[in-house]
Design a protein around this motif. Structure first.
Motif, short mmCIF file in Angstrom:
data_model
loop_
_atom_site.label_atom_id
_atom_site.label_comp_id
_atom_site.label_asym_id
_atom_site.label_seq_id
_atom_site.Cartn_x
_atom_site.Cartn_y
_atom_site.Cartn_z
N ASP A 174 0.48 -1.28 0.10
CA ASP A 174 -0.71 -0.05 -0.19
C ASP A 174 0.93 1.34 0.23
O ASP A 174 1.15 2.61 -0.82
CB ASP A 174 -1.10 0.37 1.08
N LEU A 175 1.98 1.25 0.76
CA LEU A 175 3.11 2.27 0.94
C LEU A 175 3.11 2.74 -0.73
O LEU A 175 3.91 3.92 -0.82
CB LEU A 175 3.48 1.77 2.36
N GLU A 176 4.21 1.30 -1.04
CA GLU A 176 5.07 1.84 -2.06
C GLU A 176 3.75 2.37 -3.54
O GLU A 176 4.95 3.77 -4.25
CB GLU A 176 5.71 0.67 -2.65
N GLU A 177 2.83 1.98 -3.32
CA GLU A 177 1.45 2.84 -4.16
C GLU A 177 1.36 4.31 -4.00
O GLU A 177 1.53 4.85 -5.18
CB GLU A 177 0.73 1.91 -4.10
N SER A 178 1.18 4.31 -3.32
CA SER A 178 0.84 5.64 -2.50
C SER A 178 2.44 6.83 -2.40
O SER A 178 2.34 7.69 -2.63
CB SER A 178 0.52 5.73 -1.05
N LEU A 179 2.96 6.21 -1.97
CA LEU A 179 4.33 6.85 -2.39
C LEU A 179 4.84 7.28 -3.51
O LEU A 179 5.13 8.30 -3.97
CB LEU A 179 5.42 6.11 -2.24
N PHE A 180 4.76 6.40 -4.97
CA PHE A 180 4.38 6.77 -6.21
C PHE A 180 3.67 7.70 -6.94
O PHE A 180 4.38 8.74 -6.91
CB PHE A 180 4.56 4.94 -6.80
N LEU A 181 2.21 7.83 -6.17
CA LEU A 181 1.44 8.47 -7.03
C LEU A 181 2.26 9.75 -5.95
O LEU A 181 1.72 11.24 -6.95
CB LEU A 181 0.35 8.55 -6.71
N GLY A 182 2.29 10.15 -4.41
CA GLY A 182 2.62 11.25 -4.29
C GLY A 182 3.56 11.59 -4.25
O GLY A 182 3.99 12.89 -4.61
N LEU A 183 4.83 11.32 -4.81
CA LEU A 183 6.30 11.55 -5.12
C LEU A 183 5.87 11.77 -6.73
O LEU A 183 6.19 13.29 -7.01
CB LEU A 183 6.60 10.79 -5.27
N ARG A 184 5.28 11.83 -7.51
CA ARG A 184 5.31 12.60 -8.73
C ARG A 184 4.44 13.50 -8.97
O ARG A 184 4.97 14.68 -10.18
CB ARG A 184 3.61 11.17 -9.51
N ASP A 185 3.49 13.41 -7.88
CA ASP A 185 2.23 15.09 -8.03
C ASP A 185 3.67 15.90 -7.37
O ASP A 185 3.44 16.63 -8.47
CB ASP A 185 1.23 14.68 -6.81
N ALA A 186 4.57 15.40 -6.07
CA ALA A 186 4.73 16.34 -5.55
C ALA A 186 5.74 17.46 -6.48
O ALA A 186 5.90 18.35 -6.72
CB ALA A 186 6.08 15.96 -4.36
N MET A 187 6.52 16.23 -7.49
CA MET A 187 7.70 16.70 -8.62
C MET A 187 6.98 17.13 -9.42
O MET A 187 6.96 18.22 -9.93
CB MET A 187 8.58 14.98 -9.32
N ARG A 188 5.67 17.46 -9.63
CA ARG A 188 4.60 18.13 -10.53
C ARG A 188 4.40 19.32 -10.16
O ARG A 188 4.30 19.99 -11.12
CB ARG A 188 3.91 17.26 -11.29
N TYR A 189 4.43 19.41 -9.03
CA TYR A 189 4.68 20.20 -8.68
C TYR A 189 5.36 21.85 -7.79
O TYR A 189 4.84 22.63 -7.23
CB TYR A 189 3.15 20.54 -7.52
N TYR A 190 6.42 20.64 -8.20
CA TYR A 190 7.75 21.78 -7.32
C TYR A 190 7.86 22.87 -8.22
O TYR A 190 8.16 23.56 -7.10
CB TYR A 190 8.96 21.05 -8.51
N LYS A 191 7.58 23.68 -9.15
CA LYS A 191 7.70 25.40 -9.55
C LYS A 191 6.75 26.07 -8.84
O LYS A 191 6.68 27.25 -8.89
CB LYS A 191 7.59 24.64 -10.92
N ASP A 192 5.81 25.29 -8.24
CA ASP A 192 3.96 26.30 -7.86
C ASP A 192 4.36 26.95 -6.92
O ASP A 192 3.68 26.57 -5.74
CB ASP A 192 2.94 25.23 -8.16
N THR A 193 4.96 27.42 -6.56
CA THR A 193 5.72 28.62 -5.54
C THR A 193 4.88 29.07 -5.30
O THR A 193 4.72 30.03 -4.10
CB THR A 193 7.14 28.62 -4.76
N ASP A 194 4.78 30.61 -6.05
CA ASP A 194 3.01 30.82 -5.81
C ASP A 194 1.65 30.74 -5.71
O ASP A 194 0.84 31.18 -5.49
CB ASP A 194 3.36 32.02 -7.67
#
Lengths: 359, 351
Positions: free
Chosen positions: A124-144
């Motif tokens: 469960d954790l692996e899947e959750s981390l895969f999706l979570g990290l993918r989204d985090a990297m996508r929103y990395y530039k959205d600091t505003d």
């Protein structure tokens, strides 16, 4: 035929009660340990909630509940065992003891389930981390953008702390735009060309954020134009291993949490074994005390057992009780109905009672 | 002139002994805590020992450890003494032991106070040590191929990331040092040749900082090269940009960290010192009040207890004299010399 019968003298019973009293208090401490382990796990998961798509609440909540219940049950158990030395005080608890033992049995089963859940959380954790990290990297530039302005900081701190880069590896950063348009000079021809060459109009580069830089590297960090050997002097990206962090953050976090879970699982298993032994002791004490009361003499020897009859008989007996619970409104077994008996012998054996007539 | 005279009834003596027993166990715990704090401080100082020039600051945790151990011993004996104090049969065996015991205890308790003062007084020494250590660390940052200096880069990078600082005084220290090794400079490139030629010592200086100076809280990707050049980056003004790299210097960060640690430790050790002093005073009062009971038939009489029989200076000299004699600093003149001196004196006067 009792299961595991043991004979207890009076001194044995007293000693057993005292030992169980101490063990119950130790179990209260282990219950507190369980509670704090659950709390620790919950804090660790909440700390990195932004990097998980689905927060795993079942395991820490289970541990917290089980820990609190352990404290309560063992506190009660301690009081009961303290009173068991004196047969008069034991009478107070007599009716409560069997339900208490059954509750504790199910509760110990819950501890075992909790321990096993710790080991099964990984997928469960692996899947959750895969999706979570993918989204985090996508929103990395959205600091505003409100709600996403701290993702850059979280991601950078994660990569620095765990010495990892990207989701599966550093190449994940090549597939997303991690430099915001606010900091791109749209009048620059190079920028415009790069945007045009991409299908979705994203500014993709073969570069990574500074937090991917390896601490053990011998040379100053190369984070832009990584795959371009001619852009840097004396550099071959295929041979250079220490420049960037090689491990993916998903792998790093998974290892981190698996380690925690395995340690917690082991401790919970040990606590489960301890609870089972305390439960066995309490059962022996209960049966021994009941037998003493049945014999009448408080100082005599008595037998203690786990089950009065064999396991099969006890199971059948309990199953019948449960079956009959459901039949309370059925008429078939009502003893007051006159059912004509088929055998003559049965008729003869029934004593005929005369109603006394007053003279 | 007696110091701290108090009257003690039998009940008061009993209560004093009981309270003292409890206090001494608390003080033993305090001593253990002091020892642990000393160990912790020493570990923390050693962890970052590579950026410190000297180990003078280590005198603080060393003193704390010694005092902690001594305090545990002192308080253990205090509890034994108060256990035997109320029994007139067992108390006299402590008689010869008590004078050196008090001497040692007062010495170590004063040492505890001195260690607290030291932890505040050593700030200047720590700062100087860090200044030199960091300067060397930054200078040898590029020497990852020189044995003995190959871990400086890793140490400085780790330090800057952990304490969120950059450079010695601030980030400009990196502009004055060549932190990119010649091994990674293309000497055939025009740009590199110009840069080296323009420098007096032939060093390759850039207005850039290592990646470890980058601030994760910055909203934009880190700008670590051409920091002072506004035109090199879009929408960038280095004077208003505060979050890009860490502004604080590592020396300030480390000094603040260690002073914070030592302030907390100092406060705890001060309270242990007060506890210890009260234990010592109670033992002294109990001892003096029990001494008056010795030899009496009725043990339940009221007696007087005092802290010092004579004044402070006289008691101090009484303790210090044997120590000085031991060290042969206070030699007694031999008696044969005196009449000889007297004889020569008279002969000179007569002749």
């Amino acid at each position: 035929m009792a299961v595991l019968k043991v004979t207890f003298t009076k001194t044995n019973r007293d000693k057993l009660a005292q030992v169980l009293w101490v063990l119950n208090w130790v179990s209260v401490v282990t219950g507190v340990t369980l509670f704090s382990l659950g709390l620790f796990l919950k804090v660790e998961i909440v700390k990195r909630r932004e990097l998980m798509s689905k927060e795993i609440v079942s395991v820490p909540n289970m541990l917290i509940c089980v820990g609190l219940t352990a404290c309560a049950i063992n506190f009660l158990g301690g009081k009961i065992c303290y009173d068991c030395v004196d047969t008069t005080k034991f009478l107070r608890w007599k009716l409560l003891m069997l339900p208490y033992i059954i509750c504790t049995f199910f509760f110990t089963f819950c501890i075992l389930v909790g321990a096993l859940m710790c080991y099964s959380m990984r997928n469960d954790l692996e899947e959750s981390l895969f999706l979570g990290l993918r989204d985090a990297m996508r929103y990395y530039k959205d600091t505003d953008m409100p709600g996403r302005c701290y993702i850059k900081r979280t991601m950078d701190m994660l990569q620095m702390q765990f010495q990892c880069c990207g989701n599966g590896g550093y190449r994940d950063w090549f597939h997303i735009q991690w430099i915001s348009n606010r900091y791109l000079d749209m009048t620059d021809s190079e920028v415009v060309e790069r945007l045009r060459s991409n299908v979705e109009g994203k500014y993709l580069i073969d570069g990574v954020p500074f937090s991917c830089c390896g601490l053990h590297s011998l040379r100053p960090c190369i984070q832009h134009q990584i795959t371009n050997n001619s852009a840097h002097y004396n550099y071959d990206y295929r041979k250079e291993e220490l420049n960037l962090n090689r491990r993916g953050c998903r792998q790093a976090l998974l290892e981190h949490y698996t380690q925690i879970m395995q340690s917690i699982g082991l401790i919970v298993l040990i606590i489960w074994l301890f609870e089972v032994s305390v439960l066995t002791g309490v059962r022996y004490l209960q049966t021994a005390m009941e037998n003493v009361l049945r014999l009448g003499d408080p100082d005599s020897e008595s037998d203690g057992w786990l089950l009065e009859n064999s396991i099969a008989d006890t199971a059948r007996y309990n199953f019948n009780i449960i079956k009959n619970l459901g039949k309370c409104y059925q008429v078939d077994d009502d003893p007051n109905i006159d059912v004509p008996s088929s055998s003559l012998q049965a008729q003869e054996n029934v004593p005929v009672k005369q109603i006394p007539v007053a003279r | 002139m007696v110091v701290g005279k108090m009257k003690f009834t039998f009940q008061k003596r009993v209560k004093l002994a009981q309270g003292l027993w409890l206090l001494s166990w608390l003080a033993t715990l305090g001593g253990a805590v002091t020892f642990t704090l000393g160990c912790f401080l020493k570990t923390e100082l050693r962890r970052r020992g590579e950026v410190m020039d000297n180990t003078d600051i280590h005198c603080v945790p060393n003193t704390l450890m010694i005092v902690g151990l001594a305090s545990m011993g002192i308080n253990y004996f205090a509890s034994r003494i108060c256990q035997d104090a109320l029994d007139p049969g067992r108390f006299p065996r402590w008689k010869t032991f008590l004078k050196p015991y008090f001497g040692c205890s007062v010495f170590f308790t004063t040492l505890m106070l001195i260690s607290v003062i030291l932890s505040y007084a050593m700030k200047g020494s720590l700062e100087t040590s860090l200044k030199i250590g960091l300067k060397n660390g930054i200078r040898f940052y590029k020497d990852t191929d020189t044995p003995g200096r190959c871990f400086q880069k890793q140490t400085i990078d780790h330090l800057q990331m952990e304490f969120q600082c950059c450079g010695n005084n601030d980030y400009k220290d990196w502009f004055e040092v060549q932190w990119i090794s010649n091994r990674y400079l293309d000497f055939s490139s025009k740009e590199v040749k110009d840069c080296i030629k323009s420098n007096v010592d032939g060093r390759y200086l850039v207005d850039g900082v290592p990646f470890s100076c980058c601030n994760p809280s910055s909203p934009r990707p880190c700008i670590q090269y051409k920091i002072t050049n506004n035109t090199a980056h879009y929408n960038y003004d280095h004077q208003t940009e505060e979050l890009n790299i860490f502004i604080r210097g590592c020396r300030e960060a480390l000094v603040n960290y260690y002073m914070g640690l030592m302030n907390t430790i100092g406060a705890v050790v001060l309270s242990v010192f007060l506890l210890q002093s009260s234990v010592l005073a109670s033992v002294r009062l109990l001892q003096t009040s029990m001494e008056a009971v010795a030899g009496q038939e009725n043990v339940e009489i009221e007696t007087e207890g005092y802290l010092l029989e004579k004044g402070v200076k006289e008691t101090f000299m009484e303790y210090v004299d044997p120590v000085l004699k031991l060290l042969l600093l206070n030699q007694v003149t031999p008696p044969e010399a005196k009449p000889e001196a007297g004889a020569t004196g008279t002969t000179t006067t007569t002749s």
